[in-house]
Design a protein around this motif. Structure first.
Motif, PDB file in Angstrom:
ATOM      1  N   ALA A 193     -11.283   7.197 -47.583  1.00 16.40           N
ATOM      2  CA  ALA A 193     -11.858   8.364 -47.069  1.00 16.40           C
ATOM      3  C   ALA A 193     -11.216   9.916 -47.547  1.00 16.40           C
ATOM      4  O   ALA A 193     -11.965  10.633 -47.906  1.00 16.40           O
ATOM      5  CB  ALA A 193     -11.695   8.520 -45.500  1.00 16.40           C
ATOM      6  N   TYR A 194      -9.899   9.897 -47.815  1.00 19.49           N
ATOM      7  CA  TYR A 194      -9.158  10.937 -48.421  1.00 19.49           C
ATOM      8  C   TYR A 194      -9.628  10.816 -49.946  1.00 19.49           C
ATOM      9  O   TYR A 194     -10.094  12.259 -50.320  1.00 19.49           O
ATOM     10  CB  TYR A 194      -7.732  10.529 -48.177  1.00 19.49           C
ATOM     11  N   ALA A 195      -9.639   9.810 -50.626  1.00 20.52           N
ATOM     12  CA  ALA A 195      -9.867   9.677 -52.117  1.00 20.52           C
ATOM     13  C   ALA A 195     -11.436  10.383 -52.114  1.00 20.52           C
ATOM     14  O   ALA A 195     -11.630  10.840 -53.286  1.00 20.52           O
ATOM     15  CB  ALA A 195      -9.949   8.490 -52.543  1.00 20.52           C
ATOM     16  N   TYR A 196     -12.191  10.188 -51.246  1.00 20.46           N
ATOM     17  CA  TYR A 196     -13.633  10.764 -51.422  1.00 20.46           C
ATOM     18  C   TYR A 196     -13.772  12.064 -51.590  1.00 20.46           C
ATOM     19  O   TYR A 196     -14.878  12.311 -52.522  1.00 20.46           O
ATOM     20  CB  TYR A 196     -14.371  10.071 -50.160  1.00 20.46           C
ATOM     21  N   GLY A 197     -12.813  12.749 -51.217  1.00 19.52           N
ATOM     22  CA  GLY A 197     -12.958  14.411 -51.260  1.00 19.52           C
ATOM     23  C   GLY A 197     -12.129  14.735 -52.436  1.00 19.52           C
ATOM     24  O   GLY A 197     -11.987  15.820 -52.719  1.00 19.52           O
ATOM     25  N   GLU A 203     -11.957  13.011 -41.897  1.00 16.87           N
ATOM     26  CA  GLU A 203     -12.769  12.370 -40.671  1.00 16.87           C
ATOM     27  C   GLU A 203     -14.174  11.977 -40.869  1.00 16.87           C
ATOM     28  O   GLU A 203     -14.535  10.780 -40.583  1.00 16.87           O
ATOM     29  CB  GLU A 203     -12.282  13.154 -39.418  1.00 16.87           C
ATOM     30  N   ASN A 204     -14.906  12.740 -41.451  1.00 18.31           N
ATOM     31  CA  ASN A 204     -16.216  12.586 -41.606  1.00 18.31           C
ATOM     32  C   ASN A 204     -16.604  11.288 -42.434  1.00 18.31           C
ATOM     33  O   ASN A 204     -17.194  10.473 -42.384  1.00 18.31           O
ATOM     34  CB  ASN A 204     -16.989  13.765 -42.089  1.00 18.31           C
ATOM     35  N   ALA A 205     -15.742  11.463 -43.803  1.00 17.07           N
ATOM     36  CA  ALA A 205     -15.718  10.094 -44.718  1.00 17.07           C
ATOM     37  C   ALA A 205     -15.445   8.876 -44.178  1.00 17.07           C
ATOM     38  O   ALA A 205     -16.152   7.777 -44.324  1.00 17.07           O
ATOM     39  CB  ALA A 205     -14.992  10.556 -45.896  1.00 17.07           C
ATOM     40  N   TYR A 206     -14.282   9.153 -43.207  1.00 12.32           N
ATOM     41  CA  TYR A 206     -14.076   7.752 -42.397  1.00 12.32           C
ATOM     42  C   TYR A 206     -15.115   7.302 -41.480  1.00 12.32           C
ATOM     43  O   TYR A 206     -15.193   6.075 -41.685  1.00 12.32           O
ATOM     44  CB  TYR A 206     -12.553   8.185 -41.787  1.00 12.32           C
ATOM     45  N   TRP A 207     -15.472   8.221 -40.746  1.00 15.81           N
ATOM     46  CA  TRP A 207     -16.406   7.707 -39.480  1.00 15.81           C
ATOM     47  C   TRP A 207     -17.758   7.066 -40.335  1.00 15.81           C
ATOM     48  O   TRP A 207     -18.184   6.347 -39.836  1.00 15.81           O
ATOM     49  CB  TRP A 207     -16.710   8.881 -38.893  1.00 15.81           C
ATOM     50  N   GLN A 208     -18.027   7.768 -41.353  1.00 16.00           N
ATOM     51  CA  GLN A 208     -19.358   7.371 -42.048  1.00 16.00           C
ATOM     52  C   GLN A 208     -18.972   6.158 -43.087  1.00 16.00           C
ATOM     53  O   GLN A 208     -20.060   5.960 -43.802  1.00 16.00           O
ATOM     54  CB  GLN A 208     -19.788   8.630 -42.859  1.00 16.00           C
ATOM     55  N   GLU A 209     -17.860   6.094 -43.557  1.00 17.48           N
ATOM     56  CA  GLU A 209     -17.348   5.035 -44.749  1.00 17.48           C
ATOM     57  C   GLU A 209     -18.286   5.376 -45.920  1.00 17.48           C
ATOM     58  O   GLU A 209     -18.504   4.446 -46.613  1.00 17.48           O
ATOM     59  CB  GLU A 209     -17.716   3.659 -44.073  1.00 17.48           C
ATOM     60  N   THR A 210     -18.007   6.745 -46.248  1.00 15.35           N
ATOM     61  CA  THR A 210     -18.571   7.295 -47.409  1.00 15.35           C
ATOM     62  C   THR A 210     -17.577   7.324 -48.528  1.00 15.35           C
ATOM     63  O   THR A 210     -17.145   8.219 -48.882  1.00 15.35           O
ATOM     64  CB  THR A 210     -19.285   8.610 -47.371  1.00 15.35           C
TER      65      THR A 210
END
Length: 791
Positions: free
Chosen positions: A408-412, A505-512
């Motif tokens: 999730a951290y890497a997504y951003g 948090e958003n990326a983690y909850w949505q698993e994006t």
């Protein structure tokens, strides 16, 4: 008078319901949410309406057409790229040639818009924000007005410490067409983040109208369900387009109900629904058009969209179901579960509480589903707390958890970013560090392993190696249930911002997550940062004076890392270090002072040569004195006594008053390689330099520090009452000197008191300073009592 309905939202927090449905189209009692907005505008004589579109625009166009069936005229404006709230309105500029109102297509309200428009006219406002009061204002813009209604303070999505009121911006605005001149074309611009703060700064006529009535921002699954329950309870002044056959039992046309069916209101049953023999429909159930509930099934607080078929002897309790869903026989659906469109749930299956199933999934017979498919469930609270992410090691903070978190951290982050990692010596912390590395590298992020360390070392490494950020893993003291803390740091070495936390948090909850075999990150080992840190630290010390003094220290610290880390430094400085508990006694060991180093490496406690502990204020004063030759600008929290500010000014140090958060304090001196208030080892070394220069023991130097009389109290307060309490404190403090940097700081003739709502727990911190200890205690107790009364 014209209107703009904002209808471009994706409704991310409403997923899986909004995976294939725009947020304004989610049904409330079997009608799209946006239909209520159109009817509200029409009721107040506003029929010429622009609709901004982005996500699934054709779904909205096809549903509402030109608006003639509702007695209004709809003109659509589609965005190809996100333009923000203000940018979306600017996109309608050719249409908006007169005064207009901006309203969201995904809110439910019965506000009197006519009164709001009249207020706007009377005040000759450029823009008027329609305001309301809410229990929890964190997800909204908090607004404060003067007696005339003019807005004097505005803060978007505050933390609890920044909440100065429970009065919030509803996202509904009455605007003059001149507002459009302040919005750039084809650019992402937001009313609450850019336009209104600019109006406030330039003293434009920006007003707030406090509306009365019902208002709900349909922003989460829980709020979505509650809005429908509120409609059933008659809390919203809208027309319910169904026949009320009994008190709060509403039926649309051609409903087929067996004589043995039991209905217990309030309930709503849509068109051509079929309820078979023995069905029980309990309170707060809503059944959409063309749905079938087979014999013997029981529904309680169930929300079903259209074309859903429920099998025999199935129990649905507190579950929300999308469209075209097939539920088998003898299925149990749990509280808070959400099932997306076109799913098939096999007979005798069990969907546990809180599980979310995304559209087009098939659950086999007799299956028990305990985790969400395909996306993860939203946590009951934020992942991040005041000190990072915290949880019990290998129970809440597991390798699986940190693997998802790192993705999730890497997504951003841009591909190829370098992220530094460090961990305390605990074996589990080191294990988790490897899980982080693997996940980051698989997401295309380069990782730099700094080995065993602490947070100040990580900060130093990030800056010196040019990394884009870093994570430190720290196991807490054994008495603290073996809790693990993950601290995230940005490229400047500061704790990451709340916005950055939200993105993770958003990326983690949505698993994006984004992973590709063609874009893998590389792992680098870098164990020279400690040596570089030590060299940089020694270069800033009065080396000769310390060596001449031959200090003897009693040090209480983590036993595996610090002695090894500090030995070369103490050898260079000629310092004799005795490692042991402070309880062993500074006097008994013949030490010049006692030092307790926190495990995170950021904070320390000091004891005089007589073993007397320094208070928080005394330690801060000594740190300011010690750092004065090297640091000419420092951030002091609003909770610090005024004497420390005077002391710093005497030393020609510029003081900036900040929030109490570490990031706020550290931002003031962001360019410094070491921070005296958040680097325990550096702070200790500077204090030794200071003591050596003064050639006096610590105890005698304390006598020259002015006394500070402080009092701190904790007052319980439910989350739902925090906003109200802050508003009441402000109202009761009118005419007094106030400071709103963090919480509410009230000055009077006897001193000051700071009212600070806690971000993580259901309580307030009350901190006061007085001319005497008794005065400080009286001040704190007085406000603690008021906080209890305001609830």
């Amino acid at each position: 008078m014209k209107a703009v309905i904002m209808a471009g939202g994706k409704g991310t927090r409403l997923r899986p319901l909004t995976s294939h449905t725009p947020k304004p189209m989610v049904p409330l009692l079997n009608r799209p949410c946006m239909e209520y907005t159109i009817e509200l505008l029409k009721r107040h004589g506003i029929k010429d309406i622009a609709v901004t579109l982005q996500f699934l625009p054709d779904v909205i166009r096809n549903a509402f057409g030109d608006g003639s069936q509702y007695g209004v005229s709809l003109t659509y404006f589609e965005e190809t790229t996100p333009l923000g709230t203000a940018g979306s309105v600017k996109n309608c500029a050719d249409f908006l040639d007169e005064r207009f109102i901006v309203i969201s297509g995904d809110t439910l309200t019965d506000f009197d818009l006519t009164q709001a428009i009249r207020f706007h006219e009377e005040k000759q406002a450029l823009a008027t924000l329609i305001l309301t009061q809410v229990e929890t204002p964190l997800e909204f813009g908090v607004v404060m007005t003067d007696e005339s209604g003019r807005i004097v303070r505005f803060l978007e999505k505050p933390s609890w410490a920044e909440v100065f009121s429970d009065t919030v911006n509803t996202g509904m605005y009455v605007c003059e067409p001149e507002v459009l001149a302040y919005i750039e074309n084809d650019k992402e611009v937001d009313f609450s983040k850019e336009v209104f703060p600019f109006f406030l700064q330039e003293q434009k006529p920006l007003f707030g109208y406090a509306a009365t009535g019902y208002w709900s921002d349909i922003g989460s699954l829980e709020v979505y369900r509650q809005a429908q329950f509120d409609l059933l309870d008659g809390l919203v002044q809208v027309e319910i387009k169904a026949q009320e056959i009994a008190p709060r039992i509403f039926l649309e046309y051609q409903v087929k109900i067996d004589s043995s069916v039991r209905l217990e209101g309030p309930v709503y049953i849509g068109e051509q629904v079929h309820l078979q023999a023995g069905v029980s429909v309990g309170p707060y159930s809503i059944i959409g058009n063309h749905s079938v509930v087979a014999s013997g099934s029981k529904l309680t607080r169930a929300v079903l969209w259209e074309n859903t078929v429920v099998g025999k002897k199935t129990e649905i309790t507190g579950t929300t179901l999308g469209r075209n869903i097939q539920i088998g026989d003898s299925v149990i659906l749990g509280e808070g579960a959400v099932i997306g469109d076109r799913c098939q749930i096999g007979s005798k299956s069990s969907i546990k509480a809180g599980v979310k199933i995304w559209p087009d999934k098939e659950i086999g017979e007799s299956a028990t589903v305990t985790t969400s498919l395909i996306y993860g469930t939203k946590q009951s609270k934020n992942l991040f707390g005041t000190s990072g992410i915290k949880g019990i090691g290998n129970v809440e903070i597991t390798p699986e958890f940190v693997t998802r978190l790192a993705a999730a951290y890497a997504y951003g982050l841009p591909f190829g970013s370098r992220i530094a990692l460090s961990a305390c010596p605990h074996p589990f912390a080191q294990l988790l560090k490897h899980s982080l590395m693997t996940s980051l590298c698989s997401s295309g992020i380069d990782t730099v392993d700094l080995g065993v360390g602490n947070v100040p070392l990580l900060r130093y490494g990030i800056r010196s190696l040019g990394c884009q950020g870093g994570i430190h893993l720290q196991m807490t003291d054994p008495l603290d249930e073996k809790q693990m803390i993950l601290q995230f740091v940005d490229q400047s070495g500061l704790p990451i911002t709340r916005d950055a936390e939200r993105k993770i948090e958003n990326a983690y909850w949505q698993e994006t997550y984004v992973r590709s075999l063609h874009q893998l990150g590389q792992l680098h080992i870098e164990h020279q940062v400690q040596d570089a840190y030590m060299r940089g630290l020694v270069d800033r010390l009065d080396l000769v004076s310390i060596q001449r003094k031959r200090f003897r220290l009693l040090i209480d610290c983590e036993p595996r890392f610090y002695p090894t880390f500090l030995t070369p430094l103490f050898h260079t400085l000629g310092v004799v270090a005795i490692y042991g508990s402070i309880q062993e006694g500074v006097c008994r060991q013949g030490a010049d002072l006692g030092v307790c180093l926190d495990r995170d490496g950021e904070h320390l406690s000091l004891y005089t040569e007589q073993g007397i502990p320094l208070s928080t204020e005394q330690l801060l004063a000594i740190q300011i004195l010690a750092c004065s030759p090297l640091h000419k600008r420092i951030g002091l929290p609003v909770s610090a006594p005024i004497e420390l500010e005077h002391l710093a000014q005497l030393l020609q140090i510029e003081v900036v008053r900040t929030k109490v958060s570490p990031r706020s304090m550290m931002e003031v001196s962001v360019g410094e390689p070491f921070h005296p208030l958040f680097d325990a080892v550096y702070s200790l070394m500077q204090i030794l330099s200071y003591l050596a220069r003064e050639e006096k023991p610590l105890g005698s130097l304390l006598e020259n520090i002015p006394a500070c009389y402080m009092e701190k109290q904790i007052v319980f307060c439910p989350w739902s009452q925090k906003g109200r309490v802050m508003r009441k404190v402000l109202e009761e403090s009118k005419g007094k000197l106030l400071e709103l940097v963090d919480g509410i700081k009230v000055y009077d003739a006897n001193g000051w008191v700071l009212i600070l709502p806690d971000n993580e727990d259901s309580h307030f911190k009350v901190i006061s300073q007085g001319a005497t200890a008794e005065t400080a205690a009286t001040l704190a107790s007085s406000y603690a009592r008021r906080i209890a009364e305001y609830q």
